[in-house]
Design a protein around this motif. Structure first.
Motif, PDB file in Angstrom:
ATOM      1  N   LEU A 113       0.809  -1.215   0.000  1.00  0.00           N
ATOM      2  CA  LEU A 113       0.000   0.000   0.000  1.00  0.00           C
ATOM      3  C   LEU A 113       0.844   1.268   0.000  1.00  0.00           C
ATOM      4  O   LEU A 113       1.997   1.266   0.448  1.00  0.00           O
ATOM      5  N   THR A 114       0.254   2.342  -0.502  1.00  0.00           N
ATOM      6  CA  THR A 114       0.646   3.744  -0.315  1.00  0.00           C
ATOM      7  C   THR A 114       1.898   4.152  -1.094  1.00  0.00           C
ATOM      8  O   THR A 114       1.853   5.036  -1.937  1.00  0.00           O
ATOM      9  N   ARG A 115       3.068   3.546  -0.770  1.00  0.00           N
ATOM     10  CA  ARG A 115       4.323   3.876  -1.451  1.00  0.00           C
ATOM     11  C   ARG A 115       5.210   2.637  -1.494  1.00  0.00           C
ATOM     12  O   ARG A 115       5.112   1.751  -0.635  1.00  0.00           O
ATOM     13  N   ILE A 116       6.115   2.620  -2.469  1.00  0.00           N
ATOM     14  CA  ILE A 116       7.078   1.521  -2.596  1.00  0.00           C
ATOM     15  C   ILE A 116       8.475   2.109  -2.765  1.00  0.00           C
ATOM     16  O   ILE A 116       8.694   2.984  -3.629  1.00  0.00           O
ATOM     17  N   LEU A 117       9.404   1.630  -1.964  1.00  0.00           N
ATOM     18  CA  LEU A 117      10.827   1.903  -2.147  1.00  0.00           C
ATOM     19  C   LEU A 117      11.481   0.569  -2.503  1.00  0.00           C
ATOM     20  O   LEU A 117      11.581  -0.322  -1.658  1.00  0.00           O
ATOM     21  N   ARG A 118      11.878   0.417  -3.750  1.00  0.00           N
ATOM     22  CA  ARG A 118      12.464  -0.858  -4.194  1.00  0.00           C
ATOM     23  C   ARG A 118      13.964  -0.855  -3.926  1.00  0.00           C
ATOM     24  O   ARG A 118      14.668   0.088  -4.311  1.00  0.00           O
ATOM     25  N   LEU A 119      14.440  -1.919  -3.287  1.00  0.00           N
ATOM     26  CA  LEU A 119      15.832  -1.985  -2.855  1.00  0.00           C
ATOM     27  C   LEU A 119      16.694  -2.777  -3.824  1.00  0.00           C
ATOM     28  O   LEU A 119      16.252  -3.753  -4.436  1.00  0.00           O
ATOM     29  N   GLU A 120      17.938  -2.348  -3.907  1.00  0.00           N
ATOM     30  CA  GLU A 120      18.949  -3.033  -4.706  1.00  0.00           C
ATOM     31  C   GLU A 120      20.118  -3.402  -3.788  1.00  0.00           C
ATOM     32  O   GLU A 120      20.676  -2.539  -3.111  1.00  0.00           O
ATOM     33  N   GLY A 121      20.469  -4.682  -3.734  1.00  0.00           N
ATOM     34  CA  GLY A 121      21.605  -5.110  -2.931  1.00  0.00           C
ATOM     35  C   GLY A 121      22.921  -4.646  -3.523  1.00  0.00           C
ATOM     36  O   GLY A 121      23.075  -4.566  -4.750  1.00  0.00           O
ATOM     37  N   LEU A 122      23.883  -4.348  -2.659  1.00  0.00           N
ATOM     38  CA  LEU A 122      25.181  -3.836  -3.103  1.00  0.00           C
ATOM     39  C   LEU A 122      26.343  -4.777  -2.773  1.00  0.00           C
ATOM     40  O   LEU A 122      27.477  -4.479  -3.140  1.00  0.00           O
ATOM     41  N   GLU A 123      26.070  -5.896  -2.097  1.00  0.00           N
ATOM     42  CA  GLU A 123      27.140  -6.788  -1.668  1.00  0.00           C
ATOM     43  C   GLU A 123      27.076  -8.098  -2.443  1.00  0.00           C
ATOM     44  O   GLU A 123      26.172  -8.916  -2.236  1.00  0.00           O
ATOM     45  N   GLU A 124      28.031  -8.306  -3.316  1.00  0.00           N
ATOM     46  CA  GLU A 124      28.077  -9.489  -4.168  1.00  0.00           C
ATOM     47  C   GLU A 124      28.116 -10.754  -3.311  1.00  0.00           C
ATOM     48  O   GLU A 124      28.898 -10.874  -2.379  1.00  0.00           O
TER      49      GLU A 124
END
Length: 642
Positions: A113-124
């Motif tokens: 709901l409401t808002r989405i912050l999509r995350l991207e991993g940075l640690e291989e």
């Protein structure tokens, strides 16, 4: 993690800030910390908290593996923001505004709901890359329709906030803002630990534990006396790739932020890392204490026995994986299947709560463990006497709810067991029939064929053990039969290379008399003539097993065979060097086969050049020495292999 208002334990927050520093474009920029332990999302600048929201992570726990439905750990950044301008409670599907609003009903759905912050991993290897990629797993920070549960785990992997809170956070952050998902500590001997230093991190058991902790988001540093050796370069590269800090073994790696220093039995009291830990008041723990702490958090299957532990551990792990059980692994040997994935191969973070481990009897520490299941393979004189090992196994069995024991080993006959596997009449788990083939073994059970691509009667024994355990954990046809057929094996466990000169080169970890006898017997399926090369491991073990070595060599080798003993491998430290490979050769007396102690590997190469011919099997055996794989490669190349 302790909170006083908006304050966080200063040293911990500073540690996080230091950890994410290399990803910050501006040292003073805002970043987020999601605490799985406290179910809190913190808005931070430098080492200060400027905002706090209650949140919820996965009800399945933390973990990075795809399809695990767990919350991934480590350093991320906000890759994309969705929902700007939509009202609070707007329902999103596939990141698209559905045009429908939440009716505020508590219908059990964790709506996005409401808002989405999509995350991207940075640690291989931790949250980025094949199988663990947070972005590909669609990990979000978002509003939820279960606001009544916020503050307790509820999601299927994402981080959930109340809808008014995600509105505020959405306006606070930007694309590129760093998000650190902070793992709960591992509790070792009652002490919460977020940073572990390993003395001797390149050891097979130690590197497995180090990897496993990194998969769990724990900070890891380590040293090793073989820091600059070419033989350990690949292990170092892999550990550093996971974020482990590898440093000289001079005490410099033990810092104020180290919670414990982890050592193995091979690390002596004079080690500089131990001295540094004690000077700082940092506890020194044995690797078994750490493994015990991990075992306690999982549904653990422990594999015990003086022979075959690594192979059976690998079989159980591979078979359970193929049957969709998604186990984790902590092993003393590298699995080839995992090596192909770019891993060291002796540790894996699966998606379920199952864990398969080796329970090593050599230093007596397996009595600490309380797994859900244990399998006992065999007992023979090795690092300890038969009576000592039997008592260790009895203790482990008494602490384990479900046990499987080899009915064909007379020493295990009195060991209490839930299930006994084998050929004997006392076995409750038996095959319908079995067959030994030149390069494989097979058994039939319930009309189903299980064909294992490894030779030798000892591998039939290993297969029985693994199938018995896997059936208990719900594996069935046809996946289990296919998993056995596709088993790829363990590095340096009867690894066969066929060369252009028709010489079979076999590399094996065999390092005690029982294992040597089993491997030589298996090699007979490749060739009628065996040219064996053995490097004894350690002066103490060689002295302890001298008579057994002599008896085994006399019976295992035949006329026309050759046996070459290399100098005893010395792993460092204090040792009474009052025995040599020459002593064993002299103890053999007159034998029908050629037996010789060599001064070095150059002399070995010269002997093999003239001794081995088409159709022969060159069998290289020995343990622990990280330079043995390079020796095997050199021998393979000499006979035209690659």
């Amino acid at each position: 993690m302790r909170f006083r208002g908006l304050r966080m334990e200063t040293t911990h927050l500073r540690g996080i800030y230091k950890k994410i520093g290399r990803f910050l474009t501006d040292p003073g920029e805002l970043f987020l910390v999601v605490s799985i332990e406290t179910q809190t999302l913190l808005v931070c600048v430098n080492d200060a908290i400027v905002g706090r929201y209650d949140c919820s992570t996965s009800r399945f726990g933390n973990g990075n593996r795809e399809n695990s439905l767990k919350t991934p750990l480590g350093i991320h950044r906000i890759k994309e923001k969705f929902g700007s301008g939509a009202p609070a409670g707007r329902i999103f599907r596939d990141r698209e505004d559905s045009g429908m609003d939440w009716d505020h009903g508590l219908n059990g759905d964790n709506l996005i709901l409401t808002r989405i912050l999509r995350l991207e991993g940075l640690e291989e290897g931790i949250n980025k890359g094949a199988g663990v990629d947070s972005y590909e797993r669609y990990i979000y920070i978002h509003g939820t329709g279960r606001e009544d549960l916020i503050g307790a785990p509820l999601s299927h992997g994402c981080v959930c906030l109340r809808n008014l809170d995600i509105l505020r956070l959405f306006e606070t952050v930007k694309e590129g803002t760093l998000v650190y998902i902070d793992p709960p500590p591992v509790v070792i001997n009652g002490r919460p630990c977020r940073s572990v230093h390993f003395a001797g991190i390149f050891g097979s058991g130690m590197s497995a534990l180090a990897q496993y902790l990194r998969f769990q988001g724990i900070t890891v540093s380590g040293s090793d006396r073989l820091l600059i050796s070419e033989d350990t370069a690949s292990i170092r590269k892999s550990l550093e790739g996971l974020g482990c800090a590898i440093v000289p073994q001079d005490g410099s790696g033990v810092g104020a932020d180290s919670d414990v220093v982890c050592v193995s039995t091979a690390i002596e009291e004079s080690n500089p890392d131990i001295a540094a830990g004690r000077s700082r008041g940092i506890p020194i723990i044995h690797r078994s204490d750490l493994l015990d702490a991990i075992i306690a958090t999982k549904r653990t299957i422990a594999v015990a026995g003086t022979s075959g532990k690594s192979t059976v551990t690998a079989m159980i792990f591979e078979f359970l994986t193929a049957c969709g059980k998604a186990p984790s692994l902590i092993s003393g040997a590298a699995l080839r299947r995992l090596e192909k994935q770019g891993l060291i191969g002796n540790a894996y973070n699966g998606g379920s709560d199952l864990l398969v481990v080796e329970a090593d009897e050599s230093d007596g520490t397996l009595v600490k463990y309380r797994p859900e299941a244990a399998v006992f393979l065999n007992v023979s004189r090795d690092h300890k006497s038969v009576d000592e090992i039997k008592k260790l196994f009895e203790t482990l069995a008494s602490q384990t709810p479900w046990t499987a024991s080899n009915a064909d080993d007379p020493i295990l006959a009195s060991l209490p067991a839930t299930v006994r596997f084998g050929r004997s009449g006392s076995a409750s788990w038996r095959a319908d029939r079995e067959a030994l083939l030149p390069v494989s073994v097979k058994l039939f059970r319930g009309g189903i064929e299980y064909l294992l691509p490894l030779p030798g009667d000892h591998n039939l024994e290993n297969l029985r053990a693994a199938l018995c355990v896997c059936e208990h954990f719900g594996c069935g046809e046809p996946a289990l039969s296919a998993a056995v057929r596709d088993y790829e094996g363990v590095a340096r466990r009867f690894s066969v290379t066929r060369t252009h000169k028709n010489v079979h080169v076999v590399d094996d970890f065999a390092h005690n008399p029982v294992k040597i006898a089993a491997v030589v017997s298996a090699a007979r399926g490749l060739s009628g003539r065996i040219i064996a090369v053995y490097q004894p491991h350690g002066f103490g073990p060689t002295r302890f097993l001298k008579d057994e070595y002599i008896a085994t060599f006399r019976t295992a080798f035949k006329q026309h065979d050759s046996l070459y003993l290399l100098p005893i491998y010395y792993a460092g430290g204090t040792a009474q060097k009052d025995i040599s490979s020459e002593d064993i050769i002299q103890g053999l007396g007159p034998v029908a086969f050629h037996a010789e102690a060599l001064k070095d590997r150059d002399e070995l190469m010269a002997r093999l050049q003239t001794d081995a011919g088409p159709g022969d099997c060159v069998l290289i055996m020995g343990a622990r020495d990280p330079s043995l794989p390079a020796l095997v490669m050199k021998i393979v190349e000499m006979f035209g292999g690659s």
